[in-house]
Design an enzyme around this catalytic site. Structure first.
Site, short mmCIF file in Angstrom:
data_model
loop_
_atom_site.label_atom_id
_atom_site.label_comp_id
_atom_site.label_asym_id
_atom_site.label_seq_id
_atom_site.Cartn_x
_atom_site.Cartn_y
_atom_site.Cartn_z
N GLU A 236 -3.58 7.96 4.26
CA GLU A 236 -2.71 7.14 3.41
C GLU A 236 -2.13 7.99 2.28
O GLU A 236 -2.78 8.17 1.24
CB GLU A 236 -3.52 6.00 2.78
N SER B 18 3.06 1.59 3.12
CA SER B 18 4.32 0.86 3.34
C SER B 18 4.68 0.73 4.82
O SER B 18 5.86 0.78 5.19
CB SER B 18 5.46 1.50 2.55
N HIS C 174 -10.55 4.22 -0.54
CA HIS C 174 -9.13 3.89 -0.74
C HIS C 174 -8.65 4.57 -2.02
O HIS C 174 -9.41 4.69 -2.99
CB HIS C 174 -8.95 2.36 -0.84
N ASN D 170 -5.49 -4.71 4.70
CA ASN D 170 -6.23 -4.58 3.44
C ASN D 170 -5.62 -5.58 2.46
O ASN D 170 -4.56 -5.33 1.90
CB ASN D 170 -6.10 -3.15 2.92
N TRP D 171 -6.31 -6.71 2.31
CA TRP D 171 -5.76 -7.77 1.45
C TRP D 171 -5.87 -7.42 -0.03
O TRP D 171 -5.25 -8.08 -0.87
CB TRP D 171 -6.52 -9.08 1.69
N LYS D 172 -6.69 -6.43 -0.34
CA LYS D 172 -6.93 -6.06 -1.75
C LYS D 172 -7.40 -7.29 -2.54
O LYS D 172 -8.06 -8.16 -1.99
CB LYS D 172 -5.70 -5.40 -2.36
N GLU E 49 -6.94 3.57 -4.37
CA GLU E 49 -7.09 2.74 -5.58
C GLU E 49 -8.53 2.81 -6.09
O GLU E 49 -8.77 2.78 -7.31
CB GLU E 49 -6.67 1.30 -5.27
N GLY F 141 -1.33 -2.77 3.88
CA GLY F 141 -1.59 -3.48 2.63
C GLY F 141 -0.72 -4.72 2.52
O GLY F 141 -1.02 -5.77 3.07
N GLY F 142 0.40 -4.57 1.81
CA GLY F 142 1.28 -5.71 1.52
C GLY F 142 1.61 -6.56 2.73
O GLY F 142 1.57 -7.80 2.67
N GLY G 2 2.21 0.96 -1.26
CA GLY G 2 2.78 -0.09 -2.11
C GLY G 2 4.11 0.27 -2.75
O GLY G 2 4.58 -0.42 -3.64
C1 PEP Z 1 -3.01 0.21 1.43
O1 PEP Z 1 -3.20 -0.11 0.26
O2 PEP Z 1 -3.96 0.56 2.14
C2 PEP Z 1 -1.65 0.18 1.92
C3 PEP Z 1 -1.36 0.86 3.00
O3 PEP Z 1 -0.76 -0.57 1.20
P1 PEP Z 1 0.78 -0.87 1.57
O4 PEP Z 1 0.84 -1.16 3.04
O5 PEP Z 1 1.14 -2.06 0.73
O6 PEP Z 1 1.55 0.36 1.21
#
Ligand code: PEP
Length: 253
Positions: free
Chosen positions: A170, A216, A98, A9-11, A100, A237-238, A176
């Site tokens: 999640e 994470s 998601h 997920n590049w956001k 967010e 994500g990251g 994050g």
């Molecule tokens: C996400 O936003 O879906 C996510 C899992 O982010 P991160 O891996 O950065 O925690």
């Protein structure tokens, strides 16, 4: 058997130039290094989907996902993107719900049920996100709460349609933050969700549902998480913004 999936997920990250570099690196590394038994998905900003399509075409186990779509097919919704638009450029997956989107854009379980419906009507597989906040976890009852997100947004579906949905658990406190759920914490929720799905659709459907972990997840912890019986991959994500790290995660089975 259910699919093993590693989805990025590049956001709201990367310029076009950076996106082209990242996508081509990921595709090349996956082709060379990742088993074709693992489906790799890149959830990229919608602006880049059409261009990046040519990068994944012909690579059997790499696909693209949109990060959202509107619940209506078309109309006066300035700035939005619809499921028929995604279908018209051949996109296969859409990330829905998601945390967010729920937090910053006020998406509700009811709205998400509509988004799930329109996605399926247009041949898109939703990657449906669910998860509890830290205060909800600390208050207890988080298992029921996460299960209720599935009930509210997915359990109106026929078994045939439900089979096209990928679930992503999640925990919001892990997204994050660098604080990953332990494999035991994640497995507990995944097993509970699978049982919840079995209660509605039967064991066979539940056993065929891919439930991804997100929060994470990185190249150091992916292997232990993915080794859990009910964890079928990750939503990343990251770490999906770095081709080497993302590919290493995809190789963690
Ligand atoms: C996400 O936003 O879906 C996510 C899992 O982010 P991160 O891996 O950065 O925690």
């Amino acid at each position: 058997m259910r699919k093993k999936i590693v989805a990025g997920n590049w956001k709201m990250n990367k310029t076009m130039e950076e996106a082209l570099i990242l996508a081509s690196e990921v595709v090349n590394m996956v082709k060379d290094e990742v088993s074709t038994e693992v489906t790799v998905i890149m959830g990229v900003p919608s602006l880049y989907l059409n261009t990046l399509k040519s990068y994944v075409e012909g690579v059997a186990n790499v696909s693209l996902a949109a990060q959202n779509c509107h619940q209506k097919a078309s109309g006066a919704f300035t700035g939005e993107i619809s499921a028929p638009m995604l279908k018209s450029i051949g996109i296969e997956y859409v990330i829905l719900g998601h945390s967010e989107r729920r937090q910053y854009f006020g998406e509700t379980n009811e709205q998400l049920a509509e988004k799930v419906n329109i996605s399926l009507e247009n041949g898109l597989s939703p990657i449906f996100c669910c998860g509890e906040s830290l205060s909800e976890r600390e208050a207890g009852g988080y298992l029921e709460l996460v299960a209720s997100q599935l009930t509210a947004s997915l359990f109106h579906l026929s078994a045939e349609d439900f089979a096209k949905v990928v679930i992503a658990y999640e925990p919001i406190w892990a997204i994050g933050t660098g604080v990953t759920a332990s494999s035991a914490q994640a497995q507990e929720v995944h097993a509970y969700l699978r049982q919840h799905i079995a209660g509605k659709y039967g064991q066979e459907v539940a056993d065929n549902t891919s439930i991804l972990y997100g929060g994470s997840c990185n190249e150091k912890n992916a292997q232990e998480l993915f080794a859990c019986a009910d964890i079928d991959g990750g939503l990343i994500g990251g770490a999906s913004l770095k081709s080497r790290e993302f590919t290493t995660i995809a190789k963690s089975y």
